[in-house]
Design an enzyme around this catalytic site. Structure first.
Site, PDB file in Angstrom:
ATOM      1  N   HIS A  27       0.758  -1.588  -0.212  1.00  0.00           N
ATOM      2  CA  HIS A  27       0.176  -0.054   0.152  1.00  0.00           C
ATOM      3  C   HIS A  27       0.740   1.339   0.179  1.00  0.00           C
ATOM      4  O   HIS A  27       1.248   2.351   1.041  1.00  0.00           O
ATOM      5  CB  HIS A  27      -0.643   0.196   1.423  1.00  0.00           C
ATOM      6  N   GLY A 115      -3.951  -3.902  11.696  1.00  0.00           N
ATOM      7  CA  GLY A 115      -4.086  -4.453  10.107  1.00  0.00           C
ATOM      8  C   GLY A 115      -5.986  -4.647   9.810  1.00  0.00           C
ATOM      9  O   GLY A 115      -6.406  -4.080   9.140  1.00  0.00           O
ATOM     10  N   ASP A 156      -8.719   7.084   7.303  1.00  0.00           N
ATOM     11  CA  ASP A 156      -9.873   6.957   7.790  1.00  0.00           C
ATOM     12  C   ASP A 156     -11.492   6.150   7.900  1.00  0.00           C
ATOM     13  O   ASP A 156     -11.752   6.044   8.448  1.00  0.00           O
ATOM     14  CB  ASP A 156     -10.568   7.928   6.808  1.00  0.00           C
ATOM     15  N   HIS A 261      -4.083   3.771  -3.503  1.00  0.00           N
ATOM     16  CA  HIS A 261      -3.637   3.081  -1.486  1.00  0.00           C
ATOM     17  C   HIS A 261      -3.337   1.387  -1.728  1.00  0.00           C
ATOM     18  O   HIS A 261      -2.548   2.167  -0.969  1.00  0.00           O
ATOM     19  CB  HIS A 261      -5.253   2.921  -1.169  1.00  0.00           C
ATOM     20  N   SER A 381     -24.159  -9.245  36.463  1.00  0.00           N
ATOM     21  CA  SER A 381     -25.082 -10.915  36.092  1.00  0.00           C
ATOM     22  C   SER A 381     -23.429 -11.723  35.793  1.00  0.00           C
ATOM     23  O   SER A 381     -23.700 -13.109  36.325  1.00  0.00           O
ATOM     24  CB  SER A 381     -25.394 -10.615  34.668  1.00  0.00           C
ATOM     25  N   GLU A 407     -18.558  -3.649  24.229  1.00  0.00           N
ATOM     26  CA  GLU A 407     -17.802  -5.122  24.395  1.00  0.00           C
ATOM     27  C   GLU A 407     -16.417  -5.143  23.866  1.00  0.00           C
ATOM     28  O   GLU A 407     -15.243  -6.057  23.429  1.00  0.00           O
ATOM     29  CB  GLU A 407     -19.057  -6.689  23.480  1.00  0.00           C
ATOM     30  N   HIS A 469     -30.109 -14.361  23.362  1.00  0.00           N
ATOM     31  CA  HIS A 469     -29.353 -14.216  25.152  1.00  0.00           C
ATOM     32  C   HIS A 469     -28.955 -16.176  24.430  1.00  0.00           C
ATOM     33  O   HIS A 469     -27.884 -15.748  26.161  1.00  0.00           O
ATOM     34  CB  HIS A 469     -30.320 -14.046  26.343  1.00  0.00           C
TER      35      HIS A 469
HETATM   36  C1  LIG Z   1     -11.803  -4.096   9.012  1.00  0.00           C
HETATM   37  C2  LIG Z   1     -10.912  -3.913   7.842  1.00  0.00           C
HETATM   38  N1  LIG Z   1     -11.957  -3.951   7.095  1.00  0.00           N
HETATM   39  C3  LIG Z   1     -11.793  -3.873   5.416  1.00  0.00           C
HETATM   40  C4  LIG Z   1     -10.349  -3.649   5.396  1.00  0.00           C
HETATM   41  C5  LIG Z   1      -9.752  -3.432   4.395  1.00  0.00           C
HETATM   42  N2  LIG Z   1      -8.793  -2.271   4.049  1.00  0.00           N
HETATM   43  C6  LIG Z   1      -7.497  -2.214   4.463  1.00  0.00           C
HETATM   44  S1  LIG Z   1      -7.051  -0.308   3.812  1.00  0.00           S
HETATM   45  C7  LIG Z   1      -8.781   0.046   3.702  1.00  0.00           C
HETATM   46  C8  LIG Z   1      -9.246   1.488   3.164  1.00  0.00           C
HETATM   47  C9  LIG Z   1      -8.589   1.588   4.709  1.00  0.00           C
HETATM   48  O1  LIG Z   1      -8.808   3.615   3.844  1.00  0.00           O
HETATM   49  P1  LIG Z   1      -8.136   4.400   4.836  1.00  0.00           P
HETATM   50  O2  LIG Z   1      -8.439   4.132   6.417  1.00  0.00           O
HETATM   51  O3  LIG Z   1      -8.554   5.773   4.678  1.00  0.00           O
HETATM   52  O4  LIG Z   1      -7.184   3.731   4.244  1.00  0.00           O
HETATM   53  P2  LIG Z   1      -6.253   5.096   3.217  1.00  0.00           P
HETATM   54  O5  LIG Z   1      -6.713   4.706   1.844  1.00  0.00           O
HETATM   55  O6  LIG Z   1      -6.116   6.544   2.860  1.00  0.00           O
HETATM   56  O7  LIG Z   1      -4.832   4.235   2.945  1.00  0.00           O
HETATM   57  C10 LIG Z   1      -9.302  -1.020   3.895  1.00  0.00           C
HETATM   58  C11 LIG Z   1     -11.077  -1.457   3.010  1.00  0.00           C
HETATM   59  C12 LIG Z   1      -9.240  -4.122   7.061  1.00  0.00           C
HETATM   60  N3  LIG Z   1      -7.816  -3.805   6.908  1.00  0.00           N
HETATM   61  N4  LIG Z   1      -9.792  -4.624   7.879  1.00  0.00           N
HETATM   62 MG   LIG Z   2      -7.766   7.610   3.790  1.00  0.00          MG
END
Ligand SMILES: Cc1ncc(C[n+]2csc(CCOP(=O)(O)OP(=O)(O)O)c2C)c(N)n1
Ligand SMILES: [Mg+2]
Length: 654
Positions: A27, A115, A156, A261, A381, A407, A469
């Site tokens: 990336h 990740g 993001d 990306h 509980s 949770e 539940h």
């Molecule tokens: C829980 C989860 N869902 C999906 C992904 C796959 N994924 C990795 S990076 C990404 C995009 C994230 O966007 P952003 O945080 O803005 O990263 P940027 O493109 O700016 O590097 C996705 C969907 C992941 N790693 N974890």
């Molecule tokens: Mg981003």
């Protein structure tokens, strides 16, 4: 910014891009956009000694946007954490020191595995809680042995995840002033513009959660980032998020687009990038002045800070000898459960295992000053709470963390406290809501950390609350996670054993499930047996011709079944198997002793999905439908978990 700083930032960028190109995978977007903030943090603020990554008072740094691993590896290389250029060339290759996403316990300087978006920032909240608890406990007005920040870089995607909002909400409530998040705000995510899916005001959201919000307009402005971090550090009563506006893939022809990306730039685009950044070095070539710069700003500074801490510690030892001793016990995490202090229960007495566990855990918390944890708004509980009052902004000595109905964040936070070190952390909730916790439970297993989770109401015997539940498939789910120990104790003896195993564990997270309803304390349950995962809990007078395997609330039932069968001259052994995980760890000889392959007539019994038992028995009596809302007294009859029915079931198997 000085030239050497610009050159260093571009070196970070190109090392990352070259590694990704070579791997043909990775990336580059975040590497190019977020290099200046990583640079500023590491060279101007992060208190860390690359030569001593276990230094207790180091700042913690979490790359929550784990897809930016190449950025982290470039930093770790330049900062002298032991990663070589060859390691960077091996990015994402089999067995390398630079795997696809940062892996805890694998690469020095990686504070946690990231990740899955949202996990990093949420786990960091746990780290900040640990720092804050220990600082309050040990620091004196003149000497402060615990005094470090927790830094996060997130994107993001991290902030779109629900877990982050749970965790950040709690962080704001707890006024964790030493938590500082650098938000790589580039308006782009994988599928396109952030605006296509999200128009939240991050400022509005975070301020509403009692955070300080700061903004840096130009993500390349190192001095502005530096100033913002200084301001964040100065704010002691709120966590800070610094929204740093960046351009994804900065310098590349396709910068500002989602295309940059997650795809390698390739030869032509990288050439153009080098030109745009006026960076004249061959792939993986690093100018000596850059190494020198990092040596001065990171390596030597880190070594000095570490040495200063040793002096601080010596002073602390001299002046506060008892506190020092206790601090060392915390850091070594060498407290043990004091067996004779734990409550005992008479054979034949009846008590719900959740109540037994609650009492025992209270005692453990009293005996172990570094035990900390609580429930996700279910203390009455689960009976799980920490000692010494509530951990709050103004009562930092409390060891009961009121996680609220959060949770997922609770799980990440328990992981964060565990990773931070010094404390033993636990979290609790209804077993059914382990579903809400799964991603962080899994991460704990991957990271090999001994987080502790307690789940009450472990079967359909929840009763009136009904199918939403009543756990069915949850045991199967958790048992299928590698390196995850699920212990389902049957009575007080087994609860005690389970707690000891959980608190002694070093490399494995543990879940202990408990019952809502009372169970009988049995005469044949054994701690040693639980430590082996399974053992003989009932042996008939004559040679057994069959085996019933059970655990938890079904154990006493199955012993009754075996006794009834014996009266009918059918001789059956009952094996208590509270932990399949631990049983699998035994040698073949022990396994054969408990479950002899010569005895093929077997029945496993559990008030849950049958799937996880077929390994041990071709016949399983379980529940593979959702539950029903009903008072407990009808539940056993409804599902056939009665002596009469199970005697029948057993007689009809072969
Ligand atoms: C829980 C989860 N869902 C999906 C992904 C796959 N994924 C990795 S990076 C990404 C995009 C994230 O966007 P952003 O945080 O803005 O990263 P940027 O493109 O700016 O590097 C996705 C969907 C992941 N790693 N974890
Ligand atoms: Mg981003």
């Amino acid at each position: 910014m000085e030239n050497i700083e610009q050159l260093s930032i571009n070196t970070i960028r190109l090392l990352g891009v070259d590694a990704i190109n070579k791997a043909k995978s990775g990336h580059p977007g975040i590497v190019l956009g977020a290099a200046p903030m990583a640079f500023t943090l590491f060279t101007r603020h992060l208190k860390a000694n690359p030569a001593d990554t276990e230094w207790f008072d180091r700042d913690r740094f979490v790359l929550s946007a784990g897809h930016g691993s190449a950025l982290l590896y470039s930093m770790l290389h330049l900062c002298g954490y032991g990663l070589t250029i060859d390691d960077l060339k091996e990015f994402r290759q089999k067995g390398s020191m630079t795997p696809g996403h940062p892996e805890y316990r694998h690469t020095k300087g990686v504070e946690m595995t990231t990740g899955p978006l949202g996990q990093g920032i949420s786990t960091a909240v746990g780290m900040a809680i640990a720092e804050s608890y220990m600082a309050n406990k040990f620091n004196k007005s003149d000497i402060k042995p615990i005094n470090h920040n927790t830094y996060v870089i997130c994107g993001d995607g991290d902030l779109e995840e629900g877990i982050s909002m749970e965790a950040c909400s709690l962080a704001g409530h707890l006024a964790l002033g030493k938590l500082i998040v650098l938000y790589d705000s580039n308006d782009i995510q994988l599928d396109g513009e952030v605006a296509l899916t999200n128009t939240d005001s991050i400022k509005g959201k975070f301020e509403a959660m009692n955070w300080q919000y700061l903004r840096v307009e130009d993500g390349n402005d190192v001095d502005a980032i530096d100033e913002a971090i200084k301001e964040a550090k100065a704010c002691q009563n709120k966590p800070t998020i610094i929204e740093i506006k960046t351009v994804i893939g900065y310098g590349a022809p396709n910068s500002g687009e989602s295309a940059v990306h997650g795809a390698p730039l390739g030869e032509d685009n990288t050439k153009a990038l080098r030109k745009a950044l006026a960076y004249d070095y061959e792939p993986f070539d690093v100018d000596k002045s850059v190494y020198d710069f990092f040596k001065k700003t990171v390596i030597e500074k880190g070594d000095q800070a570490d040495s200063e801490w040793s002096v601080t510690l010596q002073k602390y030892e001299k002046k506060y000898a008892d506190d020092y001793k206790e601090l060392m016990h915390f850091i070594d995490n060498d407290y043990e459960i004091i067996d004779e202090n734990l409550p005992t229960y008479e054979v034949g007495s009846k008590e719900a295992t959740r109540k037994i566990l609650g009492k025992m855990l209270d005692q453990i918390s009293a005996d172990m000053p570094n035990a900390i944890g609580g429930s996700a708004d279910l203390t009455p509980s689960t009976f799980v709470k920490g000692a010494n009052g509530v951990f709050e902004a103004d009562t930092r000595h409390g060891r009961n963390i009121k996680f609220g109905v959060r949770e997922h964040a609770m799980t990440a936070i328990v992981n964060g406290i565990t990773i931070h070190g010094g404390l033993k952390a636990f979290g609790a909730g209804f077993f059914i809501f382990s579903d809400y916790m799964k991603p962080s439970l899994r991460l704990a297993s991957i990271m090999q950390i001994p987080s502790i989770f307690i789940f009450s109401h472990d079967t359909v015997c929840v009763g009136e609350d009904g199918p939403t539940h009543q756990p069915i498939e949850q045991l199967t789910m958790l048992r299928s996670i590698p390196n995850f120990d699920v212990i389902r104790p049957a009575d007080a003896v087994e609860v005690k054993a389970a707690l000891k195993i959980a608190f002694e564990s070093k490399l494995t997270p543990t879940a202990i499930t408990t019952t809502r309803q009372p169970l009988t304390n049995l005469s044949t349950t054994s701690e040693d047996g639980v430590r082996h995962g399974a053992y003989i809990a009932y042996e008939p007078k004559k040679k057994a011709t069959g085996i019933i395997i059970a655990c938890g609330s079904e154990l006493e039932l199955c012993i009754e079944v075996a006794k009834t069968l014996a009266q009918q001259e059918e001789y059956v052994r009952v094996v208590s198997m509270p932990s399949q995980f631990l049983f699998e760890k035994q040698d073949k000889k022990y396994q054969e002793k408990i479950l002899p392959s010569t005895i093929t007539k077997r029945l496993a019994v559990e008030m849950g999905h049958p799937m996880s038992w077929y390994k041990y028995s071709k016949n399983v009596y379980g529940i593979d439908t959702f539950g029903i809302s009903s008072p407990l007294k009808y539940i056993h009859e409804y599902y056939g978990f009665t002596v009469d029915n199970l005697v029948n079931v057993y007689k009809n198997i072969d």
